[in-house]
Design a protein around this motif. Structure first.
Motif, PDB file in Angstrom:
ATOM      1  N   PRO A  58      19.562 -93.544  30.448  1.00  0.00           N
ATOM      2  CA  PRO A  58      19.268 -93.773  31.859  1.00  0.00           C
ATOM      3  C   PRO A  58      17.775 -94.007  32.099  1.00  0.00           C
ATOM      4  O   PRO A  58      16.923 -93.412  31.435  1.00  0.00           O
ATOM      5  N   VAL A  59      17.498 -94.891  33.044  1.00  0.00           N
ATOM      6  CA  VAL A  59      16.125 -95.237  33.403  1.00  0.00           C
ATOM      7  C   VAL A  59      15.942 -94.976  34.890  1.00  0.00           C
ATOM      8  O   VAL A  59      16.815 -95.269  35.703  1.00  0.00           O
ATOM      9  N   LEU A  60      14.783 -94.452  35.228  1.00  0.00           N
ATOM     10  CA  LEU A  60      14.432 -94.127  36.597  1.00  0.00           C
ATOM     11  C   LEU A  60      13.188 -94.918  36.984  1.00  0.00           C
ATOM     12  O   LEU A  60      12.248 -95.012  36.197  1.00  0.00           O
ATOM     13  N   VAL A  95      10.767 -94.781  33.833  1.00  0.00           N
ATOM     14  CA  VAL A  95      10.812 -93.618  32.950  1.00  0.00           C
ATOM     15  C   VAL A  95      12.157 -93.605  32.248  1.00  0.00           C
ATOM     16  O   VAL A  95      13.208 -93.658  32.900  1.00  0.00           O
ATOM     17  N   ALA A  96      12.119 -93.551  30.924  1.00  0.00           N
ATOM     18  CA  ALA A  96      13.334 -93.404  30.120  1.00  0.00           C
ATOM     19  C   ALA A  96      13.664 -91.922  30.080  1.00  0.00           C
ATOM     20  O   ALA A  96      12.967 -91.134  29.434  1.00  0.00           O
ATOM     21  N   LEU A  97      14.689 -91.532  30.792  1.00  0.00           N
ATOM     22  CA  LEU A  97      15.009 -90.112  30.934  1.00  0.00           C
ATOM     23  C   LEU A  97      15.374 -89.447  29.608  1.00  0.00           C
ATOM     24  O   LEU A  97      15.138 -88.249  29.438  1.00  0.00           O
ATOM     25  N   ASP A  98      15.924 -90.190  28.667  1.00  0.00           N
ATOM     26  CA  ASP A  98      16.298 -89.610  27.368  1.00  0.00           C
ATOM     27  C   ASP A  98      15.091 -89.148  26.564  1.00  0.00           C
ATOM     28  O   ASP A  98      15.237 -88.357  25.638  1.00  0.00           O
ATOM     29  N   SER A  99      13.894 -89.648  26.887  1.00  0.00           N
ATOM     30  CA  SER A  99      12.737 -89.288  26.068  1.00  0.00           C
ATOM     31  C   SER A  99      11.612 -88.603  26.835  1.00  0.00           C
ATOM     32  O   SER A  99      10.630 -88.195  26.238  1.00  0.00           O
ATOM     33  N   VAL A 100      11.755 -88.461  28.137  1.00  0.00           N
ATOM     34  CA  VAL A 100      10.671 -87.883  28.940  1.00  0.00           C
ATOM     35  C   VAL A 100      10.688 -86.361  28.894  1.00  0.00           C
ATOM     36  O   VAL A 100      11.743 -85.737  28.811  1.00  0.00           O
ATOM     37  N   ASP A 101       9.503 -85.782  28.941  1.00  0.00           N
ATOM     38  CA  ASP A 101       9.353 -84.339  29.073  1.00  0.00           C
ATOM     39  C   ASP A 101       9.640 -83.976  30.530  1.00  0.00           C
ATOM     40  O   ASP A 101       9.118 -84.622  31.442  1.00  0.00           O
ATOM     41  N   VAL A 102      10.454 -82.967  30.770  1.00  0.00           N
ATOM     42  CA  VAL A 102      10.859 -82.621  32.135  1.00  0.00           C
ATOM     43  C   VAL A 102       9.648 -82.230  32.992  1.00  0.00           C
ATOM     44  O   VAL A 102       9.593 -82.565  34.173  1.00  0.00           O
ATOM     45  N   ALA A 103       8.665 -81.577  32.410  1.00  0.00           N
ATOM     46  CA  ALA A 103       7.461 -81.217  33.178  1.00  0.00           C
ATOM     47  C   ALA A 103       6.701 -82.475  33.614  1.00  0.00           C
ATOM     48  O   ALA A 103       6.213 -82.554  34.749  1.00  0.00           O
ATOM     49  N   ASP A 104       6.602 -83.477  32.729  1.00  0.00           N
ATOM     50  CA  ASP A 104       5.954 -84.739  33.097  1.00  0.00           C
ATOM     51  C   ASP A 104       6.748 -85.445  34.190  1.00  0.00           C
ATOM     52  O   ASP A 104       6.175 -86.020  35.116  1.00  0.00           O
ATOM     53  N   LEU A 105       8.067 -85.416  34.075  1.00  0.00           N
ATOM     54  CA  LEU A 105       8.928 -86.029  35.078  1.00  0.00           C
ATOM     55  C   LEU A 105       8.734 -85.354  36.428  1.00  0.00           C
ATOM     56  O   LEU A 105       8.592 -86.019  37.458  1.00  0.00           O
ATOM     57  N   GLU A 106       8.707 -84.045  36.440  1.00  0.00           N
ATOM     58  CA  GLU A 106       8.541 -83.311  37.692  1.00  0.00           C
ATOM     59  C   GLU A 106       7.214 -83.672  38.360  1.00  0.00           C
ATOM     60  O   GLU A 106       7.158 -83.922  39.564  1.00  0.00           O
TER      61      GLU A 106
END
Length: 127
Positions: A58-60, A95-106
């Motif tokens: 998934p991509v965001l 953002v490629a959700l499969d490879s992103v760090d959740v803290a960076d995403l937040e």
């Protein structure tokens, strides 16, 4: 690794976030301003990757305040953050959700929310 459910959980903690649709996919907005949305690749997107690997999963799409902020975010080289030709000149990145760090995403989602939120919702220091 993150999922769209993680995205929903993270943005739901922010004030006045609404869930809607953008081109048939889930999108989140604040005060009527979209700040992030599900962004699967189109056939044209995939073709533009040419011989380069297409990010899997998934991509965001995440909006930002302006192109300078977009350049700054992408220059940090965070895993999972990238751009495609379709987004050239547009104040948003992917953002490629499969490879992103959740803290960076937040952090990215909070910044996107702040870029689109009306000043009355922002902390005093950010106004």
């Amino acid at each position: 690794m993150a999922t769209y459910d993680d995205v929903h959980r993270l943005v739901s903690a922010l004030p006045e976030v609404e869930v809607g649709q953008r081109f048939g996919h889930r999108a989140w907005s604040v005060a009527g301003q979209g700040f992030t949305w599900e962004r699967p690749f189109t056939k044209a997107d995939v073709k533009r990757f040419g011989p380069d690997p297409v990010p899997a999963g998934p991509v965001l799409a995440i909006a930002c305040a302006d192109l300078g902020e977009k350049e700054s975010v992408l220059a940090q080289g965070r895993v999972g953050f990238f751009d495609i030709p379709h987004f050239a000149g547009y104040a948003a990145y992917l953002v490629a959700l499969d490879s992103v760090d959740v803290a960076d995403l937040e952090e990215a989602l909070q910044d996107a929310w702040a870029a689109k939120a009306p000043s009355r919702l922002l902390p005093e220091a950010d106004r």
